[in-house]
Design a protein around this motif. Structure first.
Motif, short mmCIF file in Angstrom:
data_model
loop_
_atom_site.label_atom_id
_atom_site.label_comp_id
_atom_site.label_asym_id
_atom_site.label_seq_id
_atom_site.Cartn_x
_atom_site.Cartn_y
_atom_site.Cartn_z
N VAL A 27 -0.22 1.34 -9.15
CA VAL A 27 -0.17 1.27 -10.61
C VAL A 27 1.30 1.03 -10.98
O VAL A 27 2.20 1.62 -10.38
CB VAL A 27 -0.68 2.58 -11.26
N ASN A 28 1.53 0.14 -11.93
CA ASN A 28 2.91 -0.14 -12.34
C ASN A 28 3.35 0.87 -13.39
O ASN A 28 2.64 1.14 -14.34
CB ASN A 28 3.01 -1.55 -12.92
N LYS A 29 4.56 1.38 -13.21
CA LYS A 29 5.09 2.34 -14.20
C LYS A 29 5.55 1.58 -15.44
O LYS A 29 5.87 0.38 -15.36
CB LYS A 29 6.25 3.12 -13.59
N THR A 30 5.58 2.27 -16.59
CA THR A 30 6.11 1.65 -17.80
C THR A 30 7.62 1.87 -17.85
O THR A 30 8.39 0.96 -18.14
CB THR A 30 5.43 2.24 -19.05
N SER A 31 8.04 3.11 -17.56
CA SER A 31 9.48 3.36 -17.45
C SER A 31 9.68 4.60 -16.59
O SER A 31 8.72 5.24 -16.17
CB SER A 31 10.09 3.58 -18.84
N GLY A 32 10.92 4.93 -16.32
CA GLY A 32 11.21 6.06 -15.47
C GLY A 32 11.39 5.62 -14.03
O GLY A 32 11.43 4.42 -13.74
N ASP A 33 11.43 6.60 -13.15
CA ASP A 33 11.77 6.25 -11.78
C ASP A 33 11.15 7.24 -10.79
O ASP A 33 10.84 8.36 -11.15
CB ASP A 33 13.29 6.30 -11.62
N PHE A 34 10.95 6.78 -9.58
CA PHE A 34 10.58 7.71 -8.51
C PHE A 34 11.21 7.22 -7.21
O PHE A 34 11.36 6.02 -7.01
CB PHE A 34 9.07 7.85 -8.38
N THR A 35 11.60 8.15 -6.38
CA THR A 35 12.17 7.76 -5.09
C THR A 35 11.53 8.59 -3.99
O THR A 35 11.28 9.78 -4.14
CB THR A 35 13.69 8.01 -5.02
N TRP A 36 11.27 7.93 -2.88
CA TRP A 36 10.73 8.58 -1.69
C TRP A 36 11.87 8.91 -0.76
O TRP A 36 12.77 8.09 -0.58
CB TRP A 36 9.75 7.66 -0.97
N PHE A 37 11.83 10.06 -0.16
CA PHE A 37 12.81 10.44 0.86
C PHE A 37 14.24 10.17 0.38
O PHE A 37 15.03 9.53 1.07
CB PHE A 37 12.53 9.72 2.18
N ASP A 38 14.54 10.62 -0.83
CA ASP A 38 15.86 10.46 -1.44
C ASP A 38 16.29 9.01 -1.59
O ASP A 38 17.48 8.70 -1.60
CB ASP A 38 16.92 11.25 -0.64
N GLY A 39 15.32 8.13 -1.68
CA GLY A 39 15.64 6.72 -1.93
C GLY A 39 16.20 5.99 -0.73
O GLY A 39 16.77 4.91 -0.86
N SER A 40 16.02 6.55 0.47
CA SER A 40 16.59 5.92 1.65
C SER A 40 15.83 4.66 2.06
O SER A 40 16.38 3.78 2.71
CB SER A 40 16.64 6.91 2.81
N ILE A 41 14.53 4.56 1.67
CA ILE A 41 13.75 3.37 2.05
C ILE A 41 12.89 2.90 0.88
O ILE A 41 12.65 3.65 -0.05
CB ILE A 41 12.83 3.65 3.28
N SER A 42 12.44 1.65 0.96
CA SER A 42 11.62 1.09 -0.12
C SER A 42 10.25 1.77 -0.16
O SER A 42 9.83 2.40 0.82
CB SER A 42 11.43 -0.41 0.11
N THR A 43 9.58 1.64 -1.29
CA THR A 43 8.32 2.36 -1.47
C THR A 43 7.30 2.01 -0.39
O THR A 43 6.68 2.89 0.20
CB THR A 43 7.73 2.05 -2.85
N HIS A 44 7.13 0.69 -0.11
CA HIS A 44 6.06 0.38 0.84
C HIS A 44 6.42 0.81 2.25
O HIS A 44 5.53 1.12 3.05
CB HIS A 44 5.62 -1.08 0.75
N GLU A 45 7.71 0.87 2.58
CA GLU A 45 8.11 1.41 3.89
C GLU A 45 7.84 2.92 3.91
O GLU A 45 7.37 3.46 4.91
CB GLU A 45 9.59 1.13 4.16
N ALA A 46 8.15 3.59 2.78
CA ALA A 46 7.93 5.03 2.70
C ALA A 46 6.45 5.35 2.87
O ALA A 46 6.09 6.33 3.53
CB ALA A 46 8.44 5.56 1.37
N LEU A 47 5.60 4.50 2.29
CA LEU A 47 4.16 4.78 2.34
C LEU A 47 3.61 4.74 3.76
O LEU A 47 2.55 5.29 4.03
CB LEU A 47 3.40 3.79 1.45
N LYS A 48 4.34 4.09 4.66
CA LYS A 48 3.91 4.10 6.06
C LYS A 48 4.05 5.51 6.64
O LYS A 48 3.43 5.83 7.64
CB LYS A 48 4.74 3.10 6.87
N LYS A 49 4.91 6.34 6.03
CA LYS A 49 5.09 7.71 6.51
C LYS A 49 4.27 8.71 5.70
O LYS A 49 4.43 9.92 5.84
CB LYS A 49 6.57 8.09 6.43
N VAL A 50 3.44 8.18 4.80
CA VAL A 50 2.66 9.02 3.91
C VAL A 50 1.19 8.85 4.28
O VAL A 50 0.78 7.79 4.73
CB VAL A 50 2.89 8.58 2.45
N GLY A 51 0.43 9.90 4.11
CA GLY A 51 -1.02 9.75 4.25
C GLY A 51 -1.61 10.02 2.89
O GLY A 51 -1.28 11.02 2.26
N ALA A 52 -2.46 9.13 2.39
CA ALA A 52 -2.95 9.34 1.03
C ALA A 52 -4.42 8.99 0.90
O ALA A 52 -4.91 8.04 1.51
CB ALA A 52 -2.14 8.50 0.05
#
Lengths: 297, 276
Positions: free
Chosen positions: A54-79
């Protein structure tokens, strides 16, 4: 402690509906978080945003303190989101092999994870032949394939029969006890109370509470009392007693909210001395459900 | 790239419907060979196709790519369903959650389009080469490798056609409706072409029509029928003069590639903007 996910002032608008309103959160390693909220409170939308669908309208989120891009981070996530989504024509094993390809990990853990969720016997049946409970368990196996840093579950017991709910809860508890960070969205309070140690309460996209589950449930409790006579007199005197914060009357029962630790017997003694004879006295601790209802009122 | 292609190939390999269509497609492609057995018997006009020189190098390249391209609809079904089904099964959503980026997703589908087009082109090359070696009178290497640009045109034709299908599948999200939309687009193109031909001269009309997505790719390989000896005889008898060019039009090659790029980028833009 290590930050897994940081959400800052996140907003999502669907036309005129403000589904997520200025939400900020911090998910730290090793905790089990519950996101509580009524249906349509923005839980799934929030999870959808952090999971890149889902696309955000505004604001921000970072995975693992922003060290990697979202889709790379998702490889370390189970959802798991709402319903298990797999290729209906593939078997359980084939579906999991595909997930391994996407996450770029070896397929060596497939058998182990299928055993974890009790699907090993049916591993070569195609997904479309599975019951909802089995599909949900396959989704959990899929989410565990990469031994994730964090497991995100969105209403994992939705639509399951009691047996299925029980199985899923047992699996989640086991995973939690192994130290995996879990973010768990639900509208079922006892579920969150049983599994989580942190709770985030959301309504209409606004965060109402964020803290430990035991903090939200440990207040000093309340007393329920009934008298056959002199009710009005008791109501007038009660607020001046030691340990009473406020008094109200609900369905003919007097409810006294406590601000000190007062036992029922102490209280009873005191009332007898004052000349009140009780026909009913119960001391209660508010559970998450009552707190939740108060918060989301 | 290999990873994305292997993901896509894995999805396709286990889908029975797609597998049947692909096998059927390549089966039909091999059946081009059967054309050699066709005999036309129309009263005074009597000829065997194989004897009309259509299996002679280099004419065979033109002829086979033209007819093989008709079969592309089988692969179109596979391409459209492979994107539309990801919507109906919500597996697109799951792919993204599992850590595929939206860009990688569209790229994986595009690589599949390229792979299928390339496989078809190589297949047609092999079939034509074999047929040519059987029926051609001149088997010199220079003759064999003349006019291979028809294979390039065939490749581009498939890519631009499939890219359009890919875009439609992603846009409409339902296989049947996406195919329907392609058909409607085709009809609209025809009507617009007809409409402008009333008000503009022939050359301008032809130019404008060649910028349309269907038309640009359709006319990449000109109709080879008038090149056949038998047809030329008939047309000479009827007094018609065929003086058209049979070359692959460079302008259409460029237009088709531009359309392909637009469709692929459009598919990406759609997925990027959408909430799934």
């Amino acid at each position: 402690m290590e930050n897994i996910l940081t959400i800052t002032n996140l907003n999502k608008k669907f036309g005129t509906v403000h589904a997520v309103n200025n939400l900020s959160l911090n998910i730290k390693k090793g905790n089990v978080y519950g996101i509580l909220g009524p249906n349509g409170s923005g839980k799934s939308t929030t999870l959808g945003i952090i999971l890149n669908v889902v696309n955000k309208t505004s604001g921000d989120f970072t995975w693992f303190d922003g060290s990697i891009s979202t889709h790379e981070a998702l490889k370390k996530v189970g959802a798991i989101i709402e319903r298990p989504n797999f290729y209906p024509y593939m078997t359980a094993v084939q579906n999991l092999e595909l997930v391994c390809k996407i996450k770029n990990i070896s397929t060596s853990k497939i058998d182990e994870k299928l055993k974890t969720v009790n699907l090993y016997e049916r591993r070569n049946s195609s997904f479309q032949t599975y019951s909802l409970g089995m599909k949900q368990r396959l989704a959990i196996a899929s989410a565990l394939l990469n031994d994730p840093e964090i497991l995100i579950l969105d209403e994992p017991t939705n639509g399951l029969d009691p047996q299925g709910i029980h199985e899923i809860r047992e699996i989640i508890k086991r995973i939690a006890s192994e130290g995996t960070t879990i973010l768990f969205a639900s509208h079922l309070l006892d579920e969150v109370e049983k599994i989580c140690n942190y709770v985030i309460v959301i309504r209409n996209g606004i965060k109402l509470y964020d803290g430990r589950v035991d903090e939200i449930t440990t207040s000093h409790g309340l007393l329920e009392l009934k008298v056959n006579a002199k009710e009005q007199e008791l109501l007038e005197q009660l607020p001046s007693f030691y340990g009473i914060e406020s008094v109200k009357i609900e369905d003919g029962v007097i409810i006294a909210i406590l601000n000190q630790d007062v036992s029922a017997s102490e209280f009873n003694q005191l009332l007898i001395e004052k000349g009140f004879a009780l026909s009913h006295l119960v001391k209660r601790k508010p559970n998450l459900e009552q707190q939740f209802l108060t918060l989301t009122k | 790239m290999i990873r994305l292609l292997s993901i896509e190939f894995f999805k396709l390999r286990h889908n029975r419907a797609s597998k049947v269509l692909v096998i059927f497609y390549f089966g039909l492609l091999s059946c081009i060979a059967l054309i050699s057995a066709i005999e036309v018997n129309l009263g005074p006009i009597n000829f065997k196709l194989a004897e009309q020189g259509l299996f002679e190098f280099p004419l065979i390249w033109h002829f086979n790519t033209y007819f093989a391209a008709i079969l592309k609809f089988f692969l179109l079904l596979v391409i459209v369903s492979m994107v539309a089904n990801e919507y109906s099964n919500k597996t697109l959503k799951q792919n993204l959650i599992d850590g595929l980026s939206k860009k990688e997703y569209v790229l994986s589908k595009f690589y599949m389009v390229v792979a299928m087009s390339l496989a078809s082109t190589i297949f047609v090359f092999i079939v034509s080469l074999i047929l040519g070696l059987i029926y051609s009178t001149d088997k010199s290497v220079s003759m064999i490798f003349t006019d291979l640009e028809y294979l390039v045109a065939f490749f581009i034709k498939l890519i631009s056609f499939f890219s359009m299908g890919l875009f439609m599948g992603i846009w409409i999200k339902r296989s049947a409706f996406a195919i329907g939309a392609l058909f409607i687009l085709y009809i609209i193109e025809g009507f617009v072409g007809l409409f402008i031909s009333f008000s503009l001269d022939r050359e301008t009309t032809a130019f404008i029509k060649s910028t349309f997505p269907f038309n640009s790719s359709e006319s990449l390989i000109p109709n080879p029928i008038p090149r056949l000896e038998g047809v030329q005889e008939i047309s000479n008898q009827l007094g018609g003069v065929y003086a058209q060019s049979y070359d692959v039009p460079i302008f259409n090659v460029i237009v088709s590639l531009v359309w392909s790029a637009l469709f692929i980028y459009g598919a990406y833009a759609l997925i990027k903007r959408r909430d799934l």
